[in-house]
Scaffold this active site. Structure first.
Site, PDB file in Angstrom:
ATOM      1  N   ASN A 224       1.135  -1.226  -0.088  1.00  0.00           N
ATOM      2  CA  ASN A 224      -0.132  -0.167  -0.095  1.00  0.00           C
ATOM      3  C   ASN A 224       1.229   1.081  -0.366  1.00  0.00           C
ATOM      4  O   ASN A 224       0.624   2.243   0.897  1.00  0.00           O
ATOM      5  CB  ASN A 224      -0.969   0.039   1.452  1.00  0.00           C
TER       6      ASN A 224
ATOM      7  N   ASN B 280      -7.872  -9.702  -3.786  1.00  0.00           N
ATOM      8  CA  ASN B 280      -8.863  -8.979  -3.831  1.00  0.00           C
ATOM      9  C   ASN B 280     -10.446 -10.309  -4.054  1.00  0.00           C
ATOM     10  O   ASN B 280     -10.790 -10.015  -4.409  1.00  0.00           O
ATOM     11  CB  ASN B 280      -9.128  -8.045  -4.447  1.00  0.00           C
TER      12      ASN B 280
ATOM     13  N   ASP C 117      -2.300 -10.383  -3.749  1.00  0.00           N
ATOM     14  CA  ASP C 117      -3.441  -9.863  -2.931  1.00  0.00           C
ATOM     15  C   ASP C 117      -4.179 -10.551  -4.836  1.00  0.00           C
ATOM     16  O   ASP C 117      -4.288  -9.120  -4.674  1.00  0.00           O
ATOM     17  CB  ASP C 117      -3.604  -8.128  -3.233  1.00  0.00           C
TER      18      ASP C 117
ATOM     19  N   HIS D 159      -2.738  -4.587   4.955  1.00  0.00           N
ATOM     20  CA  HIS D 159      -2.555  -5.784   4.860  1.00  0.00           C
ATOM     21  C   HIS D 159      -1.418  -6.101   5.632  1.00  0.00           C
ATOM     22  O   HIS D 159      -0.183  -5.001   6.120  1.00  0.00           O
ATOM     23  CB  HIS D 159      -2.269  -6.061   3.317  1.00  0.00           C
TER      24      HIS D 159
ATOM     25  N   GLU E  61       0.850  -2.824  -4.968  1.00  0.00           N
ATOM     26  CA  GLU E  61       0.363  -1.536  -4.620  1.00  0.00           C
ATOM     27  C   GLU E  61       1.725  -0.843  -3.864  1.00  0.00           C
ATOM     28  O   GLU E  61       1.649  -0.343  -3.050  1.00  0.00           O
ATOM     29  CB  GLU E  61      -0.420  -1.705  -3.522  1.00  0.00           C
TER      30      GLU E  61
END
Length: 255
Positions: free
Chosen positions: A9, A150, A148, A245, A35
């Protein structure tokens, strides 16, 4: 071999919040980041040494992007990016690194969005990703898919499954995609060791959700069925901060 995946992130923010310390203390052979929200630049050599870095950044600055870090003795034979969808590939979502004994797919699947504004993009991604997996299978080398994705696959993979039946990350289409991946010769490494609920990899930044352990399991390591018996451990690190995360790690023996 020890491999970790982590939706960071924002890599610049993570570096300011102890990422380097985690990287070197964790002693991973390979680290897959999602990300990262930045382009490759000269700073990354300083940040990641002695790891070698491989990138698939987003064309849009400050958005998405994946990076794979590998120690020098983990020789990368070949690198590819994308799934064959021009729009989604511009977002930097898939990075494939081929090693001597396996192919590693670093993945950051799209989020369908709270109002499901990107559900069609997610549907396209799921379709094209499965096609990619089929193509990689033709190389006759074991696959490891990390990242990830999602999606919370089953009811035990999120805190409030009853109220999220029609929400992004728990849509029937997304959950079926996960089932399809597992039906394509992959297994969920974490579930080889942990069959109960309460194990999450993402928590909202609101309502003290992380301390209350009200989360979702969105980050996975899927290993080829042929490697199933080689997996010695797979675990989350919920006490590792720096992102909303947490890292997921696998220990696997190729001897």
């Amino acid at each position: 071999m020890k491999i970790s995946t982590w939706n960071i992130n924002g890599l610049r923010s993570a570096v300011d919040n102890g990422f380097e310390q985690w990287l070197h203390q964790s002693s991973n052979d390979i680290v897959c980041l999602q990300e990262v929200k930045m382009q490759e630049d000269l700073l990354t050599s300083f940040w990641f040494s002695p790891y070698e870095s491989y990138w698939n950044p987003s064309a849009r600055f400050g958005y998405s992007g994946v990076t794979t870090l590998a120690k020098p003795d983990c020789k990368v034979l070949h690198v590819e990016t994308g799934i064959g969808d021009k729009e989604l590939d511009a977002e930097g979502r898939v990075l494939i690194t081929e090693f001597d004994r396996f192919i590693l797919v670093n993945t950051y699947a799209p989020h369908s969005h709270r109002e499901l504004l990107r559900v069609e993009e997610k549907r396209r991604f799921c379709t094209q990703f499965l096609i990619l997996i089929k193509k990689l299978r033709l190389r006759k080398k074991p696959l490891i898919v990390v990242g990830d994705l999602n999606v919370a696959h089953k009811e035990i993979d999120l805190t409030n499954y009853k109220t999220n039946k029609n929400n992004a990350g728990f849509l029937e289409m997304e959950r079926q995609w996960m089932t399809d991946l597992l039906n394509h010769g992959l297994c969920d490494a974490f579930r080889l060791f942990h069959e109960d609920t309460g194990h999450y990899t993402w928590w909202s930044l609101l309502h003290d959700a992380r301390n209350r352990n009200m989360g979702w399991r969105l980050d996975y390591i899927l290993v080829d069925e042929s490697l199933k018996n080689n997996v010695k451990a797979c675990y989350h690190s919920p006490d590792q901060f720096g992102s909303d995360h947490c890292p997921v790690t696998i220990e696997i023996d190729f001897v």
